[in-house]
Enzyme design. Structure first.
Site, PDB file in Angstrom:
ATOM      1  N   GLU A 287      35.413  -7.285 -52.807  1.00 35.32           N
ATOM      2  CA  GLU A 287      36.077  -8.150 -53.793  1.00 35.32           C
ATOM      3  C   GLU A 287      37.562  -7.805 -53.946  1.00 35.32           C
ATOM      4  O   GLU A 287      38.075  -7.670 -55.053  1.00 35.32           O
ATOM      5  CB  GLU A 287      35.367  -8.054 -55.146  1.00 35.32           C
ATOM      6  CG  GLU A 287      33.929  -8.529 -55.078  1.00 35.32           C
ATOM      7  CD  GLU A 287      33.242  -8.622 -56.439  1.00 35.32           C
ATOM      8  OE1 GLU A 287      33.562  -7.828 -57.323  1.00 35.32           O
ATOM      9  OE2 GLU A 287      32.377  -9.501 -56.582  1.00 35.32           O
ATOM     10  N   ARG A 320      29.467   2.654 -52.707  1.00 36.98           N
ATOM     11  CA  ARG A 320      28.726   1.428 -53.020  1.00 36.98           C
ATOM     12  C   ARG A 320      28.578   0.515 -51.802  1.00 36.98           C
ATOM     13  O   ARG A 320      29.516   0.368 -51.011  1.00 36.98           O
ATOM     14  CB  ARG A 320      29.396   0.659 -54.154  1.00 36.98           C
ATOM     15  CG  ARG A 320      29.439   1.459 -55.434  1.00 36.98           C
ATOM     16  CD  ARG A 320      30.194   0.724 -56.504  1.00 36.98           C
ATOM     17  NE  ARG A 320      29.398  -0.239 -57.225  1.00 36.98           N
ATOM     18  CZ  ARG A 320      29.774  -1.475 -57.505  1.00 36.98           C
ATOM     19  NH1 ARG A 320      30.936  -1.946 -57.071  1.00 36.98           N
ATOM     20  NH2 ARG A 320      29.010  -2.279 -58.189  1.00 36.98           N
ATOM     21  N   ASP A 361      23.829 -10.240 -56.442  1.00 35.30           N
ATOM     22  CA  ASP A 361      24.594  -9.650 -57.544  1.00 35.30           C
ATOM     23  C   ASP A 361      23.908  -9.772 -58.896  1.00 35.30           C
ATOM     24  O   ASP A 361      24.266 -10.639 -59.697  1.00 35.30           O
ATOM     25  CB  ASP A 361      25.977 -10.327 -57.605  1.00 35.30           C
ATOM     26  CG  ASP A 361      26.934  -9.581 -58.511  1.00 35.30           C
ATOM     27  OD1 ASP A 361      26.590  -8.484 -58.952  1.00 35.30           O
ATOM     28  OD2 ASP A 361      28.032 -10.116 -58.765  1.00 35.30           O
ATOM     29  N   GLU A 389      25.532  -9.250 -67.775  1.00 36.22           N
ATOM     30  CA  GLU A 389      26.532 -10.132 -67.173  1.00 36.22           C
ATOM     31  C   GLU A 389      25.966 -11.514 -66.855  1.00 36.22           C
ATOM     32  O   GLU A 389      26.588 -12.532 -67.126  1.00 36.22           O
ATOM     33  CB  GLU A 389      27.080  -9.471 -65.902  1.00 36.22           C
ATOM     34  CG  GLU A 389      28.065 -10.347 -65.156  1.00 36.22           C
ATOM     35  CD  GLU A 389      28.637  -9.687 -63.910  1.00 36.22           C
ATOM     36  OE1 GLU A 389      28.335  -8.505 -63.649  1.00 36.22           O
ATOM     37  OE2 GLU A 389      29.380 -10.369 -63.187  1.00 36.22           O
ATOM     38  N   TRP A 538      32.394 -18.186 -53.844  1.00 39.08           N
ATOM     39  CA  TRP A 538      32.631 -18.123 -55.282  1.00 39.08           C
ATOM     40  C   TRP A 538      32.497 -19.515 -55.899  1.00 39.08           C
ATOM     41  O   TRP A 538      33.102 -19.827 -56.910  1.00 39.08           O
ATOM     42  CB  TRP A 538      34.016 -17.510 -55.578  1.00 39.08           C
ATOM     43  CG  TRP A 538      34.049 -16.015 -55.383  1.00 39.08           C
ATOM     44  CD1 TRP A 538      32.975 -15.211 -55.121  1.00 39.08           C
ATOM     45  CD2 TRP A 538      35.178 -15.141 -55.436  1.00 39.08           C
ATOM     46  NE1 TRP A 538      33.360 -13.894 -55.003  1.00 39.08           N
ATOM     47  CE2 TRP A 538      34.721 -13.814 -55.190  1.00 39.08           C
ATOM     48  CE3 TRP A 538      36.546 -15.328 -55.671  1.00 39.08           C
ATOM     49  CZ2 TRP A 538      35.569 -12.710 -55.168  1.00 39.08           C
ATOM     50  CZ3 TRP A 538      37.389 -14.206 -55.652  1.00 39.08           C
ATOM     51  CH2 TRP A 538      36.908 -12.918 -55.406  1.00 39.08           C
TER      52      TRP A 538
HETATM   53  C1  BDP Z   1      30.164  -8.308 -60.147  1.00 40.82           C
HETATM   54  C2  BDP Z   1      31.062  -8.380 -61.332  1.00 40.82           C
HETATM   55  C3  BDP Z   1      32.377  -7.725 -61.128  1.00 40.82           C
HETATM   56  C4  BDP Z   1      32.161  -6.321 -60.595  1.00 40.82           C
HETATM   57  C5  BDP Z   1      31.345  -6.395 -59.328  1.00 40.82           C
HETATM   58  C6  BDP Z   1      30.968  -5.037 -58.781  1.00 40.82           C
HETATM   59  O1  BDP Z   1      31.248  -9.724 -61.656  1.00 40.82           O
HETATM   60  O2  BDP Z   1      33.045  -7.725 -62.351  1.00 40.82           O
HETATM   61  O3  BDP Z   1      33.369  -5.694 -60.350  1.00 40.82           O
HETATM   62  O4  BDP Z   1      30.128  -7.038 -59.591  1.00 40.82           O
HETATM   63  O5  BDP Z   1      29.819  -4.647 -58.957  1.00 40.82           O
HETATM   64  O6  BDP Z   1      28.886  -8.558 -60.606  1.00 40.82           O
HETATM   65  O7  BDP Z   1      31.788  -4.375 -58.172  1.00 40.82           O
END
Ligand code: BDP
Length: 694
Positions: A287, A320, A361, A389, A538
């Site tokens: 990201e 990660r 996610d 979230e 997205w």
């Molecule tokens: C997503 C979130 C974001 C996080 C990302 C992550 O929207 O804010 O930074 O995961 O886990 O779910 O790195």
């Protein structure tokens, strides 16, 4: 006059509303005097023969707990005869691992472990036993954590905000630290220790390099000092290019000797501040975050560089696996496996790869990530999300233990039937030397810690499952309700039931049958029509793929073939539309609107059924909650009542948005007995726009 004063003291005590601050460590007076007396006979004193801060914390907690539960002060003594609680650390203690404990009740109740931390966990377990009013005659309890590193990941920023936080600002007052220590830090540590959490990453994975400066290390060290007696180690998320941003180097290339040297020195500096520092958590090449791939290096190169710097101090790297590229023809589902599987066996010994429970996610329901089971030579850790979230923030009620259990109990089949995800991450399947499980914290500065009073149960459940993944969601809920809300059997049953059903209800009105909604934005408002973004993955339409034929993402061989990443036995369960379980059907298939599903209904009918029953069930939640009014604290009751009313309104909003949007493609009426939404698609969209711009 004396009676008058007493009356007012009692009135003040009993009328004090419960603000939720004490979490499940309430220790309210046990009502039954007989029960109190029975416990008191076995708890006449607490024997503490060492000056270890951890054993002292255990003794203090027992004293606090017993004072509340029994209404009397139990003295802490250095030696005693019979009728007390003895805390004992014995490195040769049989039947337990390092942090496991035994509680044996004979003439004394002895709480013992190989380590002081184990005794502390035993003390909390003993208190839990009393809080849930279980018999203590001939007590004999042995318990061992199944996973070594049981951690919270805080996505907290240095400006006091929390990424995806819904319970106020950060708990950490960086501007006051290290000089002022908020008493809340200790209560945070107590709560974690009470469920066996032994690590905390204090800052966001989207990390600022400021956390690695001496200024911040002093602050983090002050937190570590508070947490240490409670067996909790502190970890930091790191910004991969820190050697450039704060080190003055021209590169952050993990194979560059200067960069390696910089990290080694930085790590040495950290250990000067925090001698038992846990290690680093890293989000890299994900990201938009920089990482080793910016220098044509692999994730293993990046992780190993940090691992070598940490190894002399016994620190670990948690790297990660949450990565995905903006590939218009790709399938985000496949990304983690594609990038990490080829690296299996290439990581240093002190690296754990942390994998989110599902491939995408933290969706309300996902199949387990195909990475689990497929990297036998690399320790894999689990990342769950406690903060809601995608689960309606702090207004919707979702008890998450069933989400965690669903994943942990999934069978990967990699070493035959019974190769569950739990056995992957507890190391028993592939003999991992390191094991870890993390929960993205749902805590914040709200007085009750989690915003929604019932969301405390998610923090609690995560800790309990991190310790022992074989516990059932129901047993954990029952325990939590008894310690936190009420002991009245009927209400305990009602609230437990409501907690257990809450997740499925949410899935039904939010993302039934395997829909998902991980597109960019606030992750709250329903926007299935969202089709514009700098990246295809997205947008909403990328995930649900609604068209005139049907709905869902074809991940079989005729589609992205993501299913091929799973063991053939797993593929068998999911790759036929006819036999794929309904909760996963749209995860793997593009299903025609008119296709009859195993329920006997067509896709369109089934979708409507789920959306409508889901939204209706929120009324059921409200009715159930209303029944417990006489048995729970008035402030908590009112708080939850209000949130449920919001949830009810929003559940209908969700239902209407999806149903009206999908109807444009399905071109069918809402099936009886359900009523057409009161609003039009345009009206729902306007509502969403208002929400998003407010
Ligand atoms: C997503 C979130 C974001 C996080 C990302 C992550 O929207 O804010 O930074 O995961 O886990 O779910 O790195």
């Amino acid at each position: 006059m004396r009676y008058k004063i007493l009356f007012f003291v009692l009135l003040a005590t009993f009328c004090r509303a419960d603000d939720g601050y004490r979490l499940w460590l309430k220790y309210d007076l046990i009502k039954d005097p007989g029960q109190r007396a029975a416990y008191a006979r076995s708890a006449q004193f607490i024997v503490l023969t060492s000056n270890s801060p951890t054993l002292k914390a255990a003794a203090d907690e027992l004293q606090t707990g017993l004072r509340g539960l029994l209404g009397k002060t139990v003295p802490i003594v250095a030696s005693a005869k019979t009728g007390g609680i003895v805390l004992s650390t014995n490195p040769n203690q049989p039947q337990v691992n390092d942090e496991g404990y035994q509680i044996v009740g004979k003439q004394n109740i002895t709480i013992s472990s190989k380590t002081d931390a184990g005794v502390l966990y035993g003390a909390f377990a003993f208190l839990r036993h009393l809080q849930t009013q279980q018999p203590i005659a001939n007590l004999s309890l042995t318990s061992n954590p199944k996973i070594q590193h049981r951690m919270l990941n805080h996505w907290d920023n240095n400006d006091g905000s929390i990424e995806r936080g819904y319970a106020g600002g950060s708990l950490w007052k960086w501007y006051e630290l290290p000089e002022r220590i908020d008493p809340r830090y200790r209560d945070y540590a107590r709560a974690n220790a009470s469920v066996g959490i032994n690590g905390t990453v204090v800052n966001n994975v989207n990390a600022s390099s400021r956390f690695l400066t001496a200024e911040y290390l002093k602050k983090v060290a002050a937190l570590a000092d508070v947490f240490r007696p409670y067996g909790i180690k502190v970890y930091l998320s790191v910004y991969f290019p820190a050697p450039r941003t704060i080190g003055g180097l021209k590169t952050a290339d993990p194979l560059d000797p200067e960069v390696n040297k910089w990290w080694a020195e930085k790590v040495n500096e950290i250990y000067k501040f925090i001698p038992d520092f846990g290690g680093f958590l890293v989000k890299a090449n994900s990201e938009g975050q920089p990482g080793p791939q910016d220098y044509n290096r692999t994730h293993a190169d990046g992780a190993n560089m940090l691992a070598k710097a940490l190894a002399p101090h016994k620190g670990i790297v948690i790297w990660r696996a949450f990565v995905y590229k903006a590939d218009p023809n790709g399938d985000r589902f496949k990304a983690a496996y594609e990038e990490f599987k080829p690296l299996d066996g290439q990581f240093e010994k002190n690296v754990i790869v942390q994998v989110k429970n599902g491939p995408i996610d933290f969706q309300p329901r996902e199949p387990f990530s195909p990475v689990f089971g497929m990297m036998p030579k690399t320790p894999l850790g689990m990342e769950f999300q406690l903060t809601q979230e995608y689960l309606g923030f702090a207004t919707h009620l979702v008890y998450e233990a069933p989400i965690f259990k669903e994943c942990l109990d999934s069978d990967t089949y990699v070493s035959g039937k019974g190769s569950t995800v739990a056995k992957v991450i507890d190391g028993s399947l592939h003999q991992y030397p390191l094991t870890a499980i993390a929960g993205v914290a749902n805590t914040g500065s709200d007085r009750n810690w989690t915003g929604h009073p019932l969301a405390q149960a998610n923090w609690y459940a995560f800790g309990r499952l991190a310790w022992d993944h074989t516990l059932s969601s129901e047993a954990i809920a029952d325990e939590w309700v008894k310690m936190t809300l009420t002991q009245e059997p009927r209400s305990v049953k009602t609230v437990t039931d409501l907690l257990l059903k809450s997740r499925e209800i949410y899935v039904n009105y939010n993302t039934p049958l395997g829909l998902s909604r991980p597109w960019t934005g606030v992750h709250f408002a329903p926007e299935p029509w969202q089709n514009r973004s700098p990246r295809p993955d997205w947008t909403a339409v990328y995930y649900h793929r609604a068209d005139s034929i049907g709905l869902g993402f074809d991940r079989t061989a005729s589609g992205s073939n993501a299913l091929a990443q799973y063991h053939p036995e797993v593929q068998k369960q999911w790759n036929q539309l006819e036999t794929c379980p309904l909760p996963y059907v749209l995860w793997f298939h593009h299903v025609p609107w008119t296709k009859k599903l195993s329920s006997g209904r067509t896709l369109w009918e089934e979708l409507c059924t789920r959306f409508y029953t889901g939204a209706d069930s929120v009324r059921w939640l409200q009715q159930q909650w209303a029944q417990v009014k006489p048995d729970v604290d008035a402030e908590t009751f009112a708080d939850v009542t209000g949130r449920l009313a919001t949830q009810q309104k929003e559940a209908i909003w969700w239902r209407d948005a999806w149903v009206l949007y999908l109807q444009e493609y399905a071109k069918q009426p809402i099936p009886a007995p359900y009523k057409k939404p009161d609003r039009t698609l345009r009206e729902v969209k306007e509502l969403v726009d208002v929400y998003l711009t407010r």
